[in-house]
Design a protein around this motif. Structure first.
Motif, PDB file in Angstrom:
ATOM      1  N   LEU A   1       9.040 -13.456  -4.044  1.00  0.00           N
ATOM      2  CA  LEU A   1       8.379 -12.750  -5.305  1.00  0.00           C
ATOM      3  C   LEU A   1       8.621 -11.180  -5.251  1.00  0.00           C
ATOM      4  CD1 LEU A   1       5.077 -14.710  -5.150  1.00  0.00           C
ATOM      5  CD2 LEU A   1       7.091 -14.912  -6.790  1.00  0.00           C
ATOM      6  N   LYS A   2       8.683 -10.711  -4.002  1.00  0.00           N
ATOM      7  CA  LYS A   2       8.838  -9.135  -3.848  1.00  0.00           C
ATOM      8  C   LYS A   2      10.452  -8.996  -4.545  1.00  0.00           C
ATOM      9  CE  LYS A   2       8.642  -5.212  -0.647  1.00  0.00           C
ATOM     10  NZ  LYS A   2       8.535  -4.830   0.982  1.00  0.00           N
ATOM     11  N   SER A   3      11.261  -9.773  -4.140  1.00  0.00           N
ATOM     12  CA  SER A   3      12.754  -9.685  -4.278  1.00  0.00           C
ATOM     13  C   SER A   3      12.988  -9.627  -6.138  1.00  0.00           C
ATOM     14  CB  SER A   3      13.470 -10.494  -3.756  1.00  0.00           C
ATOM     15  OG  SER A   3      13.583 -11.872  -4.472  1.00  0.00           O
ATOM     16  N   TYR A   4      12.200 -10.193  -6.636  1.00  0.00           N
ATOM     17  CA  TYR A   4      12.103 -10.231  -8.210  1.00  0.00           C
ATOM     18  C   TYR A   4      11.292  -9.003  -8.757  1.00  0.00           C
ATOM     19  CZ  TYR A   4      14.615 -14.515  -8.273  1.00  0.00           C
ATOM     20  OH  TYR A   4      15.367 -15.455  -7.919  1.00  0.00           O
ATOM     21  N   GLY A   5      10.636  -8.439  -7.938  1.00  0.00           N
ATOM     22  CA  GLY A   5       9.660  -7.233  -8.199  1.00  0.00           C
ATOM     23  C   GLY A   5       8.450  -7.492  -8.922  1.00  0.00           C
ATOM     24  N   LEU A   6       7.825  -8.928  -8.696  1.00  0.00           N
ATOM     25  CA  LEU A   6       6.635  -9.190  -9.034  1.00  0.00           C
ATOM     26  C   LEU A   6       5.502  -8.797  -8.222  1.00  0.00           C
ATOM     27  CD1 LEU A   6       7.711 -13.128  -9.821  1.00  0.00           C
ATOM     28  CD2 LEU A   6       7.271 -11.069 -11.403  1.00  0.00           C
ATOM     29  N   ILE A   7       5.635  -8.627  -6.839  1.00  0.00           N
ATOM     30  CA  ILE A   7       4.821  -7.825  -5.875  1.00  0.00           C
ATOM     31  C   ILE A   7       5.401  -6.742  -5.160  1.00  0.00           C
ATOM     32  CG2 ILE A   7       3.137 -10.032  -5.693  1.00  0.00           C
ATOM     33  CD1 ILE A   7       4.672 -10.623  -3.165  1.00  0.00           C
ATOM     34  N   ASP A   8       4.744  -5.949  -4.566  1.00  0.00           N
ATOM     35  CA  ASP A   8       5.268  -4.880  -3.802  1.00  0.00           C
ATOM     36  C   ASP A   8       5.070  -4.901  -2.268  1.00  0.00           C
ATOM     37  OD1 ASP A   8       2.782  -4.193  -3.808  1.00  0.00           O
ATOM     38  OD2 ASP A   8       2.936  -2.336  -5.077  1.00  0.00           O
ATOM     39  N   GLN A   9       4.362  -5.988  -1.918  1.00  0.00           N
ATOM     40  CA  GLN A   9       4.288  -6.258  -0.448  1.00  0.00           C
ATOM     41  C   GLN A   9       4.185  -7.726   0.109  1.00  0.00           C
ATOM     42  OE1 GLN A   9      -0.015  -3.981  -0.685  1.00  0.00           O
ATOM     43  NE2 GLN A   9      -0.425  -5.585   0.846  1.00  0.00           N
ATOM     44  N   ILE A  10       3.952  -7.925   1.275  1.00  0.00           N
ATOM     45  CA  ILE A  10       3.917  -9.033   2.061  1.00  0.00           C
ATOM     46  C   ILE A  10       2.434  -9.617   2.096  1.00  0.00           C
ATOM     47  CG2 ILE A  10       4.745 -10.587   3.662  1.00  0.00           C
ATOM     48  CD1 ILE A  10       7.033  -9.393   2.048  1.00  0.00           C
ATOM     49  N   TYR A  11       2.223 -10.867   1.755  1.00  0.00           N
ATOM     50  CA  TYR A  11       0.870 -11.293   1.734  1.00  0.00           C
ATOM     51  C   TYR A  11       0.931 -12.719   2.741  1.00  0.00           C
ATOM     52  CZ  TYR A  11      -0.185  -8.097  -1.913  1.00  0.00           C
ATOM     53  OH  TYR A  11      -0.508  -7.128  -2.889  1.00  0.00           O
ATOM     54  N   VAL A  12      -0.227 -12.818   3.461  1.00  0.00           N
ATOM     55  CA  VAL A  12      -0.082 -13.976   4.498  1.00  0.00           C
ATOM     56  C   VAL A  12      -1.063 -15.192   4.274  1.00  0.00           C
ATOM     57  CG1 VAL A  12       0.452 -11.993   6.209  1.00  0.00           C
ATOM     58  CG2 VAL A  12      -1.963 -12.953   6.092  1.00  0.00           C
ATOM     59  N   ASN A  13      -1.458 -15.025   3.007  1.00  0.00           N
ATOM     60  CA  ASN A  13      -2.438 -16.090   2.945  1.00  0.00           C
ATOM     61  C   ASN A  13      -2.357 -16.187   1.193  1.00  0.00           C
ATOM     62  OD1 ASN A  13      -4.804 -14.718   1.489  1.00  0.00           O
ATOM     63  ND2 ASN A  13      -5.214 -14.163   3.683  1.00  0.00           N
ATOM     64  N   GLU A  14      -2.995 -17.455   0.792  1.00  0.00           N
ATOM     65  CA  GLU A  14      -3.013 -17.836  -0.606  1.00  0.00           C
ATOM     66  C   GLU A  14      -3.977 -16.978  -1.506  1.00  0.00           C
ATOM     67  OE1 GLU A  14      -3.574 -21.830  -3.565  1.00  0.00           O
ATOM     68  OE2 GLU A  14      -4.164 -21.710  -1.554  1.00  0.00           O
ATOM     69  N   LYS A  15      -5.173 -16.599  -1.090  1.00  0.00           N
ATOM     70  CA  LYS A  15      -6.006 -15.710  -1.641  1.00  0.00           C
ATOM     71  C   LYS A  15      -5.498 -14.599  -1.974  1.00  0.00           C
ATOM     72  CE  LYS A  15     -10.838 -14.069  -1.501  1.00  0.00           C
ATOM     73  NZ  LYS A  15     -12.070 -14.203  -0.523  1.00  0.00           N
ATOM     74  N   GLU A  16      -4.792 -13.762  -1.137  1.00  0.00           N
ATOM     75  CA  GLU A  16      -4.269 -12.372  -1.272  1.00  0.00           C
ATOM     76  C   GLU A  16      -3.122 -12.468  -2.046  1.00  0.00           C
ATOM     77  OE1 GLU A  16      -3.462 -10.962   2.377  1.00  0.00           O
ATOM     78  OE2 GLU A  16      -5.635 -10.559   3.152  1.00  0.00           O
ATOM     79  N   LEU A  17      -2.263 -13.294  -1.893  1.00  0.00           N
ATOM     80  CA  LEU A  17      -1.293 -13.555  -3.090  1.00  0.00           C
ATOM     81  C   LEU A  17      -1.592 -13.753  -4.401  1.00  0.00           C
ATOM     82  CD1 LEU A  17       1.784 -13.480  -3.304  1.00  0.00           C
ATOM     83  CD2 LEU A  17       1.874 -15.894  -2.705  1.00  0.00           C
ATOM     84  N   MET A  18      -2.345 -14.671  -4.491  1.00  0.00           N
ATOM     85  CA  MET A  18      -2.921 -15.093  -5.986  1.00  0.00           C
ATOM     86  C   MET A  18      -3.587 -13.678  -6.451  1.00  0.00           C
ATOM     87  SD  MET A  18      -1.758 -18.110  -6.693  1.00  0.00           S
ATOM     88  CE  MET A  18      -0.400 -17.559  -5.769  1.00  0.00           C
ATOM     89  N   SER A  19      -4.451 -13.086  -6.044  1.00  0.00           N
ATOM     90  CA  SER A  19      -5.006 -11.935  -6.430  1.00  0.00           C
ATOM     91  C   SER A  19      -4.198 -11.042  -6.635  1.00  0.00           C
ATOM     92  CB  SER A  19      -5.957 -11.446  -5.449  1.00  0.00           C
ATOM     93  OG  SER A  19      -6.447 -10.178  -5.894  1.00  0.00           O
ATOM     94  N   ALA A  20      -2.924 -10.561  -6.092  1.00  0.00           N
ATOM     95  CA  ALA A  20      -2.072  -9.764  -6.334  1.00  0.00           C
ATOM     96  C   ALA A  20      -1.099 -10.163  -7.555  1.00  0.00           C
ATOM     97  CB  ALA A  20      -0.950  -9.769  -5.217  1.00  0.00           C
TER      98      ALA A  20
END
Length: 240
Positions: A218-237
């Motif tokens: 997702l970061k490579s497509y510019g959708l997020i700007d950092q790495i997340y390690v669980n579903e809750k954090e990723l969905m929130s971002a």
């Protein structure tokens, strides 16, 4: 600050070099995960902490060290007897009852389920008040929630953990990661920085943890700007 230091440690078994020139320092307060494939010597390293193994080099131990090398107990006594409950303080009584979530400690230890036996074993180590706890790859009997509960408990007891595993997902519980290959350390550093070395890890036979892999995509497509390690954090971002 207390530490455990491996200085140029090596071990040979049946004329085969298991590892050599292994050097690493474990510092009080920083939990470390060592990940490596089967056969690189992870269990041997843990055994060296508690046994005279005939290894080369030195291991300097500042503070009490304990090891967990199995997840079962061969002891036909009650939990009450195994943990010497009657000789413990009220605070320790509460710790035991809270972690096991039991009111009755008369259950015979080696008749418990494997996860419960491991919990009893962990409590026995905690009650010996170690500064460092070295754990072999034995936590697969735990759910992810049970692993989190264990590491949180050890943190409250101010016990520094050195955990070895072949399960890349378990590395996410730890701030510092060591990657071990044949004969020694290949990489070490903050866990997220090491896990972003995707090409190197894949050459070593490791897949990335699921949410780290997804985050990188997702970061490579510019959708997020950092790495997340669980579903809750990723969905929130993603839903910001």
């Amino acid at each position: 600050m207390k530490k455990v230091v491996f200085q140029e440690v090596g071990f040979v078994a049946k004329n085969q070099v298991i590892f050599d020139h292994f050097s690493f320092s474990l510092y009080e307060g920083t939990n470390v995960c060592l990940v490596g494939n089967v056969g690189v010597g992870k269990t041997t390293l843990i055994k060296m902490i508690g046994e005279n193994f005939g290894y080369q080099g030195d291991i300097l131990k500042e503070g009490v060290c304990r090891t967990i090398l199995t997840n079962t107990i061969s002891s036909h006594v009650s939990i009450f007897e195994y943990l010497h409950y009657s000789s413990l303080s009220k605070v320790e009584h509460q710790l035991i009852l809270n972690y096991l979530n039991l009111k009755n400690l008369s259950y015979v230890v080696d008749e418990l389920s494997v996860p419960f036996q491991l919990k009893v074993m962990v409590l026995e180590k905690i009650l010996s008040k170690p500064k460092f706890l070295f754990i072999d790859d034995v936590l697969d009997v735990f759910s992810r929630e049970e692993k989190r509960e264990l590491f949180d408990l050890l943190k409250t007891q101010e016990i520094t953990v050195f955990y070895v595993t072949s399960n890349i997902e378990d590395t996410l519980f730890f701030p510092y990661l060591v990657v071990m290959g044949n004969h020694g350390i290949l990489m070490e550093g903050s866990t997220l920085s090491i896990l972003q070395e995707e090409k190197i890890l894949k050459r070593l036979g490791f897949s990335l943890p699921f949410f780290v892999d997804l985050s990188l995509g997702l970061k490579s497509y510019g959708l997020i700007d950092q790495i997340y390690v669980n579903e809750k954090e990723l969905m929130s971002a993603l839903w910001k």
